[in-house]
Design a protein around this motif. Structure first.
Motif, PDB file in Angstrom:
ATOM      1  N   THR A 165       2.864 -12.580  11.665  1.00 23.98           N
ATOM      2  CA  THR A 165       3.158 -11.334  10.939  1.00 23.98           C
ATOM      3  C   THR A 165       3.850 -11.332   9.568  1.00 23.98           C
ATOM      4  O   THR A 165       4.062 -10.441   8.709  1.00 23.98           O
ATOM      5  CB  THR A 165       4.185 -10.462  11.835  1.00 23.98           C
ATOM      6  OG1 THR A 165       5.232 -11.193  12.275  1.00 23.98           O
ATOM      7  CG2 THR A 165       3.362  -9.898  13.109  1.00 23.98           C
ATOM      8  N   ASP A 166       4.256 -12.546   9.256  1.00 21.48           N
ATOM      9  CA  ASP A 166       4.968 -12.654   8.048  1.00 21.48           C
ATOM     10  C   ASP A 166       4.017 -12.982   6.630  1.00 21.48           C
ATOM     11  O   ASP A 166       4.471 -12.411   5.736  1.00 21.48           O
ATOM     12  CB  ASP A 166       5.892 -13.987   8.002  1.00 21.48           C
ATOM     13  CG  ASP A 166       7.287 -13.733   8.682  1.00 21.48           C
ATOM     14  OD1 ASP A 166       7.549 -12.651   9.196  1.00 21.48           O
ATOM     15  OD2 ASP A 166       7.934 -14.723   8.292  1.00 21.48           O
ATOM     16  N   ARG A 206      -5.373   4.823  -3.703  1.00 18.85           N
ATOM     17  CA  ARG A 206      -4.845   4.296  -2.474  1.00 18.85           C
ATOM     18  C   ARG A 206      -4.034   2.872  -2.477  1.00 18.85           C
ATOM     19  O   ARG A 206      -3.101   2.840  -2.073  1.00 18.85           O
ATOM     20  CB  ARG A 206      -5.628   4.257  -1.274  1.00 18.85           C
ATOM     21  CG  ARG A 206      -5.097   4.025  -0.005  1.00 18.85           C
ATOM     22  CD  ARG A 206      -6.327   3.879   1.198  1.00 18.85           C
ATOM     23  NE  ARG A 206      -5.580   3.412   2.329  1.00 18.85           N
ATOM     24  CZ  ARG A 206      -6.217   2.960   3.586  1.00 18.85           C
ATOM     25  NH1 ARG A 206      -7.615   3.373   3.358  1.00 18.85           N
ATOM     26  NH2 ARG A 206      -5.574   2.372   4.363  1.00 18.85           N
ATOM     27  N   ASP A 261       0.801   2.625  -2.054  1.00 23.41           N
ATOM     28  CA  ASP A 261       1.902   2.049  -1.553  1.00 23.41           C
ATOM     29  C   ASP A 261       2.043   0.539  -1.867  1.00 23.41           C
ATOM     30  O   ASP A 261       1.121  -0.145  -2.276  1.00 23.41           O
ATOM     31  CB  ASP A 261       1.331   1.980   0.137  1.00 23.41           C
ATOM     32  CG  ASP A 261       2.428   1.692   1.103  1.00 23.41           C
ATOM     33  OD1 ASP A 261       2.566   2.537   1.830  1.00 23.41           O
ATOM     34  OD2 ASP A 261       3.067   0.727   0.975  1.00 23.41           O
ATOM     35  N   SER A 262       3.386   0.364  -2.115  1.00 27.21           N
ATOM     36  CA  SER A 262       3.666  -1.201  -2.452  1.00 27.21           C
ATOM     37  C   SER A 262       3.202  -2.268  -1.659  1.00 27.21           C
ATOM     38  O   SER A 262       3.153  -3.517  -2.023  1.00 27.21           O
ATOM     39  CB  SER A 262       5.293  -1.028  -2.895  1.00 27.21           C
ATOM     40  OG  SER A 262       5.887  -0.926  -1.496  1.00 27.21           O
ATOM     41  N   LEU A 263       2.902  -1.876  -0.542  1.00 26.87           N
ATOM     42  CA  LEU A 263       2.583  -2.705   0.552  1.00 26.87           C
ATOM     43  C   LEU A 263       1.186  -3.708   0.139  1.00 26.87           C
ATOM     44  O   LEU A 263       1.299  -4.834   0.117  1.00 26.87           O
ATOM     45  CB  LEU A 263       2.303  -2.229   1.940  1.00 26.87           C
ATOM     46  CG  LEU A 263       1.892  -3.522   2.892  1.00 26.87           C
ATOM     47  CD1 LEU A 263       3.170  -4.061   3.303  1.00 26.87           C
ATOM     48  CD2 LEU A 263       1.303  -2.772   4.170  1.00 26.87           C
ATOM     49  N   TYR A 264       0.511  -2.849  -0.541  1.00 24.96           N
ATOM     50  CA  TYR A 264      -0.948  -3.494  -0.806  1.00 24.96           C
ATOM     51  C   TYR A 264      -0.483  -4.419  -2.209  1.00 24.96           C
ATOM     52  O   TYR A 264      -1.284  -5.594  -2.181  1.00 24.96           O
ATOM     53  CB  TYR A 264      -1.902  -2.469  -1.498  1.00 24.96           C
ATOM     54  CG  TYR A 264      -2.072  -1.529  -0.097  1.00 24.96           C
ATOM     55  CD1 TYR A 264      -2.585  -2.209   0.955  1.00 24.96           C
ATOM     56  CD2 TYR A 264      -2.023   0.041  -0.324  1.00 24.96           C
ATOM     57  CE1 TYR A 264      -2.951  -1.078   1.972  1.00 24.96           C
ATOM     58  CE2 TYR A 264      -2.513   0.743   0.771  1.00 24.96           C
ATOM     59  CZ  TYR A 264      -2.956   0.240   1.900  1.00 24.96           C
ATOM     60  OH  TYR A 264      -3.182   1.161   2.919  1.00 24.96           O
ATOM     61  N   TYR A 292     -10.354  -7.831   5.790  1.00 30.04           N
ATOM     62  CA  TYR A 292     -11.042  -7.841   6.919  1.00 30.04           C
ATOM     63  C   TYR A 292     -10.519  -6.419   7.946  1.00 30.04           C
ATOM     64  O   TYR A 292     -11.369  -6.209   8.744  1.00 30.04           O
ATOM     65  CB  TYR A 292     -10.615  -9.151   7.819  1.00 30.04           C
ATOM     66  CG  TYR A 292     -11.307  -9.150   9.177  1.00 30.04           C
ATOM     67  CD1 TYR A 292     -12.608  -9.599   9.509  1.00 30.04           C
ATOM     68  CD2 TYR A 292     -10.547  -9.021  10.282  1.00 30.04           C
ATOM     69  CE1 TYR A 292     -13.170  -9.673  10.667  1.00 30.04           C
ATOM     70  CE2 TYR A 292     -10.917  -8.725  11.509  1.00 30.04           C
ATOM     71  CZ  TYR A 292     -12.225  -9.390  11.792  1.00 30.04           C
ATOM     72  OH  TYR A 292     -12.935  -9.244  13.162  1.00 30.04           O
ATOM     73  N   GLN A 293      -9.472  -6.318   7.895  1.00 26.49           N
ATOM     74  CA  GLN A 293      -9.004  -5.106   8.633  1.00 26.49           C
ATOM     75  C   GLN A 293      -9.719  -3.862   8.434  1.00 26.49           C
ATOM     76  O   GLN A 293      -9.949  -3.282   9.429  1.00 26.49           O
ATOM     77  CB  GLN A 293      -7.458  -4.963   8.464  1.00 26.49           C
ATOM     78  CG  GLN A 293      -6.375  -5.716   8.991  1.00 26.49           C
ATOM     79  CD  GLN A 293      -4.988  -5.459   8.558  1.00 26.49           C
ATOM     80  OE1 GLN A 293      -4.523  -4.268   8.181  1.00 26.49           O
ATOM     81  NE2 GLN A 293      -3.929  -6.324   8.835  1.00 26.49           N
ATOM     82  N   LEU A 318       0.725 -11.621   4.813  1.00 23.13           N
ATOM     83  CA  LEU A 318      -0.426 -10.441   4.799  1.00 23.13           C
ATOM     84  C   LEU A 318      -1.048 -10.779   3.455  1.00 23.13           C
ATOM     85  O   LEU A 318      -0.536 -10.431   2.337  1.00 23.13           O
ATOM     86  CB  LEU A 318       0.199  -9.080   4.909  1.00 23.13           C
ATOM     87  CG  LEU A 318      -0.890  -8.019   4.914  1.00 23.13           C
ATOM     88  CD1 LEU A 318      -1.520  -7.992   6.103  1.00 23.13           C
ATOM     89  CD2 LEU A 318      -0.127  -6.522   4.925  1.00 23.13           C
ATOM     90  N   GLU A 349       2.288  -5.959  -2.635  1.00 23.09           N
ATOM     91  CA  GLU A 349       2.877  -7.149  -2.270  1.00 23.09           C
ATOM     92  C   GLU A 349       1.904  -8.078  -1.555  1.00 23.09           C
ATOM     93  O   GLU A 349       2.102  -9.306  -1.821  1.00 23.09           O
ATOM     94  CB  GLU A 349       4.129  -6.675  -1.213  1.00 23.09           C
ATOM     95  CG  GLU A 349       5.320  -5.889  -1.919  1.00 23.09           C
ATOM     96  CD  GLU A 349       5.932  -5.223  -0.601  1.00 23.09           C
ATOM     97  OE1 GLU A 349       5.731  -5.493   0.430  1.00 23.09           O
ATOM     98  OE2 GLU A 349       6.487  -4.103  -1.094  1.00 23.09           O
TER      99      GLU A 349
END
Lengths: 300, 351
Positions: free
Chosen positions: A246-247, A68, A72-75, A256-257, A249, A77
């Motif tokens: 929000t900028d 997982r 996704d590249s968000l992780y 925590y999320q 992460l 990043e």
């Protein structure tokens, strides 16, 4: 016979048991096991399980949490952002902390030294949340700085000083500079001042004497302070959460999320393992590079 | 100083004495343990009233001890505890977390109405099919706004998108806050085909940028009070609690309706004090307890028989006509998609 006795090496003392001094380390070791090894082991185990073994006896081993992360590249990043914030915070803390530590270490006045020490330690007597909220009152749109800038007519509207990486780094540096200063002061204080004086007697100016003598000898302190600040920065949660908006992460925010809101302990565990593994790699690389500067030896 | 040497006889005597104490004392200790109710509850003003008045009265009435955990988040701790000896007997959370818990078998799917007589007096929304357990109170999520900024009182959820509010509007970090999650679903309804129209919701969320986002309602309150935000998503309790303090903030009920922020109680299946757990829920639904807490923190009571003082009666949702305006979200649906939604909104709101 006498010659034989003279050339025979003395027998090494037999170690019949652990040194009594070593037993003093037992509480620290116990704490390390209870508060790091066990929790981390549990977290790492969860990251390879398909569910919660407390609730479900039929859980199986899986790599899906790691898949997982890669899906996704968000992780990725967020991992990069975490390391970036860690590096910048460490660098700025070092740039601010080194001159202060040098000044403290070389100060001959006891009163002056005590005053400086108090000034460095004083912020640590306040909680991180309180210090972060203090920065929020300074940097937010309706904060002290923006209100002053607008009232003086220097800006048309509020300048964006927080809810971004800049605000996050500012607050983190303020929180972690004392760790850098205290670590460096001890090391610089132990460097013999006469070495610097000798360099100057041999014709080096102040700057060159510092670069050629003091700085290399203080590298162990730079390494220790940097590692401490880096470790604290990349694992910070409250400050990036409050200052970053929000900028920003970071991985601790994602962890925590996952624990507190998505209740996915497996993925949270995987993120924790990844953060630790990458951090260790960075630390080893940093150690290696700094060791080369110090003369080819590894420093920690 | 009297010194006594340790002899074998003395040691045996002491051992026998301790064994006897254990044999006679154990049932008493076990009994004492059996009469301890472990619950979760909020902090702040709510916690003050609970720990100062409500819980001591319950302990006295039932001859028990109540252990109240106020250290949020509760669900991970419940997840980590054994099913047959859960860390809590009664779980108090918002509705979204109860739905997560029921899917994992951490709370029961239905309460026993015979064991909780006051259940028969609650408004239908408090035990609707959108609730697991019972909603003992609700607050209404709408729009909080500053009255000193020359802004017209918001009348619609769409007013939040007013370009004049760029950088002055406030919302929540959607992955960690159920108000933010509920607002996202509301955006789907307002700008799309329904609460489940996520594409419309994402588009509407994008249009709300720049927006200041907070992780919990207490921070939104502070942001409104400090004028960091002029209009923000908040529940009525977060505004009404400043009643009488001359703060320039007020609450607006959008014409499309307000979202229910339910305070839900439910029982864990493995509780060893089920009777006491049911008694606690019944107690929390009692009109006198409901009135005390409702007026203490400005929460709308679920019990239809509660008579509030005039100023609370005028504003809280405590009549059939008023509660009809409450919109309940489908948290089971949302939780099933939460991971994907979290990723999407993180991308939308970053940068």
């Amino acid at each position: 016979m006498a010659e034989a006795v003279a050339t025979t090496p003395l027998p090494r003392p037999r170690h019949v048991g652990m040194s009594p001094i070593a037993w003093l380390a037992a509480p620290a070791l116990l704490l390390f096991v209870i508060f790091f090894v066990l929790p981390f082991g549990t977290m790492a185990l969860f990251s390879f399980l398909s569910g919660n073994p407390v609730a479900n006896p039929n859980v199986t081993f899986t790599l899906r949490h790691y898949e997982r992360f890669l899906s996704d590249s968000l992780y990725f990043e967020s991992l990069v952002a975490t390391l970036r914030i860690g590096f910048v915070t460490t660098l700025v803390s070092l740039l601010i902390g080194y001159p202060l530590a040098h000044w403290m270490a070389r100060m001959h006045s006891r009163v002056g030294h005590a005053m400086l020490l108090m000034a460095v330690i004083a912020p640590m007597l306040t909680g991180i949340v309180v210090r972060t909220f203090a920065w929020m009152t300074l940097l937010q749109d309706s904060g002290v700085i923006n209100t002053t800038l607008v009232s003086l007519g220097w800006t048309d509207g509020p300048v964006r000083l927080m809810y971004n990486e800049f605000g996050t780094v500012v607050a983190l540096v303020h929180i972690y500079v004392p760790y850098m200063v205290l670590t460096l002061t001890g090391v610089i204080g132990r460097i013999d001042e006469r070495l610097e004086q000798a360099a100057r007697n041999l014709g080096a100016n102040r700057f060159r004497a510092f670069i050629e003598v003091t700085l290399p000898l203080s590298l162990p302190g730079i390494l220790a302070g940097s590692l401490l600040v880096f470790a604290l920065s990349i694992s910070a949660y409250v400050t990036p959460f409050l200052m970053g908006g929000t900028d920003v992460l970071t991985l601790p925010m994602l962890i925590y999320q996952q624990v507190g809101s998505s209740f996915n302990l497996g993925f949270a565990g995987a993120l924790g393992v990844i953060l630790l593994a990458v951090s260790l790699l960075v630390v080893f690389a940093y150690n290696h590079v700094l060791g080369r500067f110090a003369g080819g030896e590894k420093m920690a | 100083m009297l010194r006594k040497s340790v002899t074998r006889r003395r040691l045996m005597k002491t051992g026998a004495g301790l064994a006897a104490m254990a044999a006679f004392g154990a049932p008493a200790i076990l009994h004492a343990q059996a009469r301890t109710l472990k619950i979760t509850t909020w902090g702040g003003k709510w916690g003050e009233i609970m720990k100062g008045e409500v819980l001591p009265a319950f302990e006295k009435e039932h001859g028990c001890t109540v252990q109240a955990d106020q250290a949020f988040p509760f669900v991970p701790k419940l997840q980590a505890s054994p099913r047959n000896d859960p860390i809590y007997d009664v779980l108090h959370t918002n509705s979204n977390e109860q739905w997560k818990c029921v899917v994992e078998g951490l709370v029961v799917d239905k309460l026993d109405a015979r064991a909780i007589p006051n259940l028969k007096d609650v408004y239908p929304y408090a035990v609707s099919d959108k609730i697991v357990g019972v909603s003992i109170f609700t607050s209404a999520i709408g729009l909080g706004y500053r009255t000193d900024k020359g802004l017209a009182k918001p009348t619609s959820w769409k007013d939040l998108a007013d370009p004049k509010l760029a950088g002055q509007r406030g919302g929540y970090l959607i992955p960690v806050n159920s108000l933010g999650q509920a607002h996202l679903m509301m955006l789907g309804k307002i700008y799309g085909k329904g609460f489940d129209d996520l594409d419309a919701a994402y588009k509407a969320l994008e249009a709300l940028k720049p927006i200041k986002l907070y992780d919990f309602t207490g921070q939104m309150e502070k942001a409104l009070l400090s004028a960091e935000v002029s209009v923000g998503v908040i529940h009525d309790s977060g505004i009404y609690r400043y009643d009488g303090t001359n703060q320039p903030v007020d609450f607006a009920i959008p014409s499309e309706g307000v979202i229910a922020l339910e305070q839900v109680l439910n029982i864990t299946p493995g509780t060893r004090v089920k009777e006491l757990a049911n008694a606690y829920i019944d107690y929390m639904l009692r009109p006198d307890v409901q009135k005390k807490l409702a007026e203490g923190v400005w929460y709308s009571p679920s019990n239809t028989k509660v008579k509030l003082d005039a100023k609370y009666d005028a504003r809280l949702f405590n009549t059939p006509e008023k509660v009809a305006k409450l919109i309940q979200m489908d948290w089971k649906w949302y939780n099933e998609r939460k991971d994907d939604i979290d990723l999407r909104v993180a991308r939308i709101l970053r940068g």
